[in-house]
Scaffold this motif. Structure first.
Motif, short mmCIF file in Angstrom:
data_model
loop_
_atom_site.label_atom_id
_atom_site.label_comp_id
_atom_site.label_asym_id
_atom_site.label_seq_id
_atom_site.Cartn_x
_atom_site.Cartn_y
_atom_site.Cartn_z
N GLU A 64 3.87 -1.17 3.82
CA GLU A 64 3.37 -0.30 2.87
C GLU A 64 4.93 0.58 3.38
O GLU A 64 5.65 0.45 3.79
CB GLU A 64 3.32 0.76 4.33
N ILE A 65 4.98 1.77 1.78
CA ILE A 65 5.50 2.41 1.53
C ILE A 65 5.57 3.79 1.16
O ILE A 65 4.62 3.61 0.14
CB ILE A 65 6.67 1.04 0.27
N SER A 66 6.41 4.03 1.46
CA SER A 66 6.42 6.05 1.46
C SER A 66 7.56 6.13 0.32
O SER A 66 8.40 5.86 0.40
CB SER A 66 6.62 6.77 3.02
N ILE A 67 7.18 7.33 -0.65
CA ILE A 67 8.34 7.68 -1.05
C ILE A 67 8.89 8.92 -0.94
O ILE A 67 9.34 9.47 -1.31
CB ILE A 67 7.68 7.64 -2.82
N GLY A 68 8.26 9.59 0.20
CA GLY A 68 8.91 11.18 0.89
C GLY A 68 7.81 11.32 1.36
O GLY A 68 6.85 11.08 1.73
N ASP A 69 8.65 12.21 2.52
CA ASP A 69 7.64 13.03 3.69
C ASP A 69 7.07 13.58 3.06
O ASP A 69 7.56 15.07 3.43
CB ASP A 69 8.90 13.00 4.69
N TYR A 70 6.25 13.99 2.01
CA TYR A 70 5.64 15.02 1.80
C TYR A 70 4.28 14.07 1.23
O TYR A 70 4.12 12.77 1.43
CB TYR A 70 6.28 15.94 0.25
N VAL A 71 3.30 14.79 0.84
CA VAL A 71 1.81 14.00 0.90
C VAL A 71 1.65 15.11 -0.72
O VAL A 71 1.47 15.60 -1.16
CB VAL A 71 0.52 14.57 1.55
N LEU A 72 1.51 13.10 -1.33
CA LEU A 72 0.53 13.42 -2.91
C LEU A 72 -0.83 13.87 -2.88
O LEU A 72 -1.22 13.00 -1.71
CB LEU A 72 1.74 12.08 -3.67
N SER A 73 -1.40 13.55 -3.89
CA SER A 73 -2.98 13.92 -3.82
C SER A 73 -3.18 12.36 -3.66
O SER A 73 -4.85 11.50 -3.56
CB SER A 73 -3.20 14.37 -4.72
N GLY A 74 -2.79 11.75 -4.48
CA GLY A 74 -2.87 10.15 -5.03
C GLY A 74 -1.78 9.23 -5.12
O GLY A 74 -0.91 9.28 -4.44
N GLY A 75 -1.89 7.86 -4.08
CA GLY A 75 -1.20 6.93 -4.10
C GLY A 75 -0.11 6.67 -5.89
O GLY A 75 1.39 5.96 -6.15
N GLU A 76 -0.83 7.20 -6.85
CA GLU A 76 -1.02 6.43 -8.08
C GLU A 76 0.74 7.05 -8.97
O GLU A 76 1.74 6.40 -9.20
CB GLU A 76 -1.44 7.16 -9.14
N LEU A 77 1.01 8.57 -8.07
CA LEU A 77 2.45 8.87 -9.09
C LEU A 77 3.04 7.76 -7.74
O LEU A 77 4.10 7.40 -8.55
CB LEU A 77 3.04 10.32 -8.26
N ALA A 78 3.00 7.79 -6.81
CA ALA A 78 4.06 7.24 -5.54
C ALA A 78 4.35 5.88 -6.43
O ALA A 78 4.98 4.69 -6.25
CB ALA A 78 3.98 7.18 -4.49
N ALA A 79 2.93 5.23 -7.20
CA ALA A 79 3.44 3.70 -7.65
C ALA A 79 4.43 3.19 -8.79
O ALA A 79 4.68 2.69 -8.82
CB ALA A 79 1.94 2.59 -7.87
N TYR B 165 1.01 -1.31 0.04
CA TYR B 165 0.41 -0.28 -0.05
C TYR B 165 1.05 1.31 0.15
O TYR B 165 1.81 1.82 0.77
CB TYR B 165 -0.89 -0.30 1.22
N MET B 166 1.13 1.81 -0.50
CA MET B 166 1.83 3.00 -0.90
C MET B 166 1.12 4.38 0.01
O MET B 166 -0.15 4.68 0.04
CB MET B 166 1.39 4.31 -2.37
N SER B 167 1.66 5.19 1.01
CA SER B 167 1.18 5.84 1.76
C SER B 167 2.46 6.29 2.21
O SER B 167 3.32 6.42 2.78
CB SER B 167 0.54 4.77 2.64
N PRO B 168 1.90 8.21 2.56
CA PRO B 168 2.92 8.57 3.15
C PRO B 168 3.59 8.41 4.24
O PRO B 168 4.76 8.43 4.80
CB PRO B 168 1.81 10.11 2.65
N ASP B 169 2.90 7.64 5.19
CA ASP B 169 3.68 7.57 6.24
C ASP B 169 3.85 5.62 7.06
O ASP B 169 4.20 5.19 7.59
CB ASP B 169 2.46 6.89 7.86
N1 ADE Z 1 0.45 9.11 -0.68
C1 ADE Z 1 0.35 10.21 -0.86
N2 ADE Z 1 1.30 10.60 -0.50
C2 ADE Z 1 2.52 9.55 -0.38
C3 ADE Z 1 3.95 9.47 -0.36
N3 ADE Z 1 4.70 10.49 -0.20
N4 ADE Z 1 3.96 7.96 -0.81
C4 ADE Z 1 3.34 7.26 -0.99
N5 ADE Z 1 2.36 6.95 -1.41
C5 ADE Z 1 1.87 8.45 -0.70
#
Ligand code: ADE
Length: 224
Positions: A129-144, A85-89
């Motif tokens: 659960e994986i994050s691509i960085g400590d910032y919040v995107l509008s969704g997980g698509e770009l992170a995926a 699951y792509m998530s900022p945390d």
């Molecule tokens: N979805 C929103 N922000 C994200 C992030 N920084 N990394 C992964 N998924 C995210």
């Protein structure tokens, strides 16, 4: 390798896999990327996949049923090594994480949207659960797309010998050294002499020194 991506915005993921290295990797049969529209698994005729959060508050939450249906469908066809699951945390994405994932046969990447997914998805249906960085995107698509790109380029045969991922930054905990191409002098800005010397051993030494210096300056924690 096979990567299944679950999203409620499949069109966001069309472009990243349709060009250059990622496109060729698929054409060569080295990776299969399947994007699944979560709405195809919706439980009602409005194809609704999100709902208001219990307890109130702004933002919609992705419901568990369509996600479960989609995962059940995928899992009935093959075993998955990881359901991410792509998530900022989530756990920070590093080269080591990508290296590890590149050894797997099948993975699922679930993209969150709006305020995220029902917590029970995270508790019971996913394995990582994986994050691509400590910032919040509008969704997980770009992170995926970022995660998939970093993994696919590591698969054997995707990159040629010269562009091998072994010389990437971070691969040996070092940042890659600077590179130059023609012209040898531009407006008086010169390419370092050693690179024009043809002296293979000195060039390798120079590259190693530069990589070390750059790592010391920019990412000293990698040297610890
Ligand atoms: N979805 C929103 N922000 C994200 C992030 N920084 N990394 C992964 N998924 C995210």
């Amino acid at each position: 390798m096979r990567i299944d991506i679950i999203t409620c915005l499949p069109s966001l993921l069309e472009s990243p896999f349709s060009h250059s290295i990622l496109k060729r990797a698929q054409q060569k049969g080295l990776v299969t990327v399947e994007v699944h529209d979560l709405r195809d698994y919706a439980q009602n005729k409005h194809r609704q996949v999100d709902d208001y959060a219990y307890g109130g508050g702004a933002g919609m939450v992705l419901m568990i049923e369509p996600i479960m249906q989609c995962l059940d469908h995928l899992k009935s066809e093959r075993h998955y090594d990881e359901i991410i699951y792509m998530s900022p945390d989530g756990e920070p994405l590093t080269q080591q994480v990508s290296n590890q994932l590149s050894l797997y046969k099948n993975i699922v990447i679930l993209c969150g949207h709006y305020k995220g997914v029902d917590e029970r998805v995270r508790e019971h249906l996913i394995t990582r659960e994986i994050s691509i960085g400590d910032y919040v995107l509008s969704g997980g698509e770009l992170a995926a797309a970022v995660l998939a790109d970093s993994v696919i380029r590591l698969l054997p045969g995707v990159l040629s010998d010269e562009t091998s991922a072994l010389s990437d930054s971070f691969q040996d905990n070092l940042i890659a050294p600077p590179v130059y191409t023609r012209p040898a002098s531009f407006q008086g800005w010169k390419v370092p002499d050693v690179l024009l010397s043809g002296h293979e051993r000195r060039i390798q030494e120079w590259r190693y020194e530069q990589a070390l210096k750059r790592t010391q300056d920019r990412r000293p924690h990698l040297l610890e």
